[in-house]
Design an enzyme around this catalytic site. Structure first.
Site, PDB file in Angstrom:
ATOM      1  N   ASP A   4       0.784  -1.238   0.000  1.00 42.86           N
ATOM      2  CA  ASP A   4       0.000   0.000   0.000  1.00 42.86           C
ATOM      3  C   ASP A   4       0.821   1.297   0.000  1.00 42.86           C
ATOM      4  O   ASP A   4       0.503   2.241   0.730  1.00 42.86           O
ATOM      5  CB  ASP A   4      -0.971   0.013   1.194  1.00 42.86           C
ATOM      6  CG  ASP A   4      -1.972  -1.134   1.153  1.00 42.86           C
ATOM      7  OD1 ASP A   4      -1.871  -1.971   0.245  1.00 42.86           O
ATOM      8  OD2 ASP A   4      -2.850  -1.186   2.035  1.00 42.86           O
ATOM      9  N   ASP A  59      -4.564  -0.793  -1.548  1.00 45.46           N
ATOM     10  CA  ASP A  59      -5.864  -0.610  -0.922  1.00 45.46           C
ATOM     11  C   ASP A  59      -6.764  -0.046  -2.022  1.00 45.46           C
ATOM     12  O   ASP A  59      -6.348   0.865  -2.760  1.00 45.46           O
ATOM     13  CB  ASP A  59      -5.677   0.399   0.222  1.00 45.46           C
ATOM     14  CG  ASP A  59      -6.601   0.199   1.399  1.00 45.46           C
ATOM     15  OD1 ASP A  59      -6.957  -0.954   1.699  1.00 45.46           O
ATOM     16  OD2 ASP A  59      -6.945   1.215   2.035  1.00 45.46           O
ATOM     17  N   LYS A  83      -4.780  -5.873  -5.972  1.00 45.90           N
ATOM     18  CA  LYS A  83      -5.680  -4.839  -5.463  1.00 45.90           C
ATOM     19  C   LYS A  83      -6.661  -5.482  -4.494  1.00 45.90           C
ATOM     20  O   LYS A  83      -7.285  -6.494  -4.820  1.00 45.90           O
ATOM     21  CB  LYS A  83      -6.417  -4.180  -6.626  1.00 45.90           C
ATOM     22  CG  LYS A  83      -5.507  -3.415  -7.558  1.00 45.90           C
ATOM     23  CD  LYS A  83      -6.326  -2.692  -8.619  1.00 45.90           C
ATOM     24  CE  LYS A  83      -5.466  -1.713  -9.409  1.00 45.90           C
ATOM     25  NZ  LYS A  83      -4.623  -2.363 -10.422  1.00 45.90           N
ATOM     26  N   CYS A 138      -2.093  -2.532   7.544  1.00 46.60           N
ATOM     27  CA  CYS A 138      -1.933  -3.462   6.429  1.00 46.60           C
ATOM     28  C   CYS A 138      -0.611  -4.215   6.446  1.00 46.60           C
ATOM     29  O   CYS A 138      -0.561  -5.386   6.062  1.00 46.60           O
ATOM     30  CB  CYS A 138      -2.182  -2.741   5.112  1.00 46.60           C
ATOM     31  SG  CYS A 138      -3.924  -2.271   4.959  1.00 46.60           S
TER      32      CYS A 138
HETATM   33  C1  VGL Z   1      -4.708   0.909   5.698  1.00 51.48           C
HETATM   34  C2  VGL Z   1      -6.108   1.990   7.152  1.00 51.48           C
HETATM   35  C3  VGL Z   1      -7.154   1.842   6.285  1.00 51.48           C
HETATM   36  C4  VGL Z   1      -3.319   0.416   5.383  1.00 51.48           C
HETATM   37  C5  VGL Z   1      -5.750   0.744   4.811  1.00 51.48           C
HETATM   38  O1  VGL Z   1      -2.964   0.303   4.198  1.00 51.48           O
HETATM   39  O2  VGL Z   1      -2.563   0.153   6.355  1.00 51.48           O
HETATM   40  N1  VGL Z   1      -4.893   1.520   6.868  1.00 51.48           N
HETATM   41  N2  VGL Z   1      -6.972   1.213   5.119  1.00 51.48           N
HETATM   42 ZN    ZN Z   2      -8.393   1.271   3.507  1.00 51.34          ZN
END
Ligand code: VGL
Ligand code: ZN
Length: 197
Positions: A13, A56, A99, A148
């Site tokens: 991400d 994400d 994804k 993540c």
């Molecule tokens: C993430 C919060 C919400 C991440 C994704 O990539 O860590 N954190 N969505």
């Molecule tokens: Zn997210």
């Protein structure tokens, strides 16, 4: 792509909304780890390892977002600027992209997504891609340490991959002070190797 190594790099991400200071869910100091991540990417590429970039990837309306009953500001809406990989990130030619949530699901791990209504979990293609390339060990880098990166590393470990994270190659949201450190401790407890660099 046939990888010449059983060790893969998973770049989690590294997207504009998390890294750019103007991003929807900008993670403080995230740009400072990008050169370190790029060095990992360059080394993996030069050694012919499989490199996977996760993204994400949310619909405009999702219970993941505060406006729809969740916790997060709007971020990484599919195809938007914020969902694109951060431009300074080194993207290897033969990389694979995963994804998360193309069908409206959410969840933090690169290995699984969750149906926001039924809460049912299903696998992304990540584990299949790793197995197809005979991967046994993974290095997990990226954003965010406490969401993540943590969930991806824990899932990798649970699924039997030898898993390593690097303090110099991740940054946390720290919604509460100490969240990122707690995430690192949880990963270490679960058998993830934690290195400084
Ligand atoms: C993430 C919060 C919400 C991440 C994704 O990539 O860590 N954190 N969505
Ligand atoms: Zn997210």
């Amino acid at each position: 792509m046939i990888s010449s190594s059983n060790r893969a790099l998973i770049v989690v991400d590294v997207q504009n909304d998390f890294v750019d200071p103007n991003g929807g869910l900008s993670v403080k100091d995230a740009p400072t780890v990008i050169p370190n991540i790029n060095a990992m990417v360059a080394a993996a590429r030069d050694e012919g390892r499989l490199i996977v970039y996760t993204q994400d990837w949310h619909p405009e309306t999702t219970p993941h977002f505060a406006k729809d009953g969740g916790v997060w500001p709007v971020h990484c809406v599919a195809e938007s600027w914020g969902a694109h990989l951060f431009p300074d990130l080194l993207v290897a030619d033969e990389a694979v992209f995963v994804k998360k949530g193309t069908g409206g699901e959410d969840g933090y791990s690169g290995f699984t997504v969750r149906d926001p209504e039924t809460k049912a979990e299903s696998d992304t293609e990540l584990e299949t891609i790793l197995k197809r390339n005979s991967v046994e060990e993974v290095d997990v880098v990226g954003i965010a340490t406490d969401y993540c990166v943590k969930e991806t590393a824990l899932d990798a470990r649970r699924r039997g991959f030898k898993t390593t994270v690097y303090r110099s190659c991740m940054k946390g949201v720290d919604l509460q002070a100490g969240d990122a450190e707690a995430a690192i401790a949880a990963m270490a407890d679960a058998g993830v190797e934690v290195r400084d660099a």
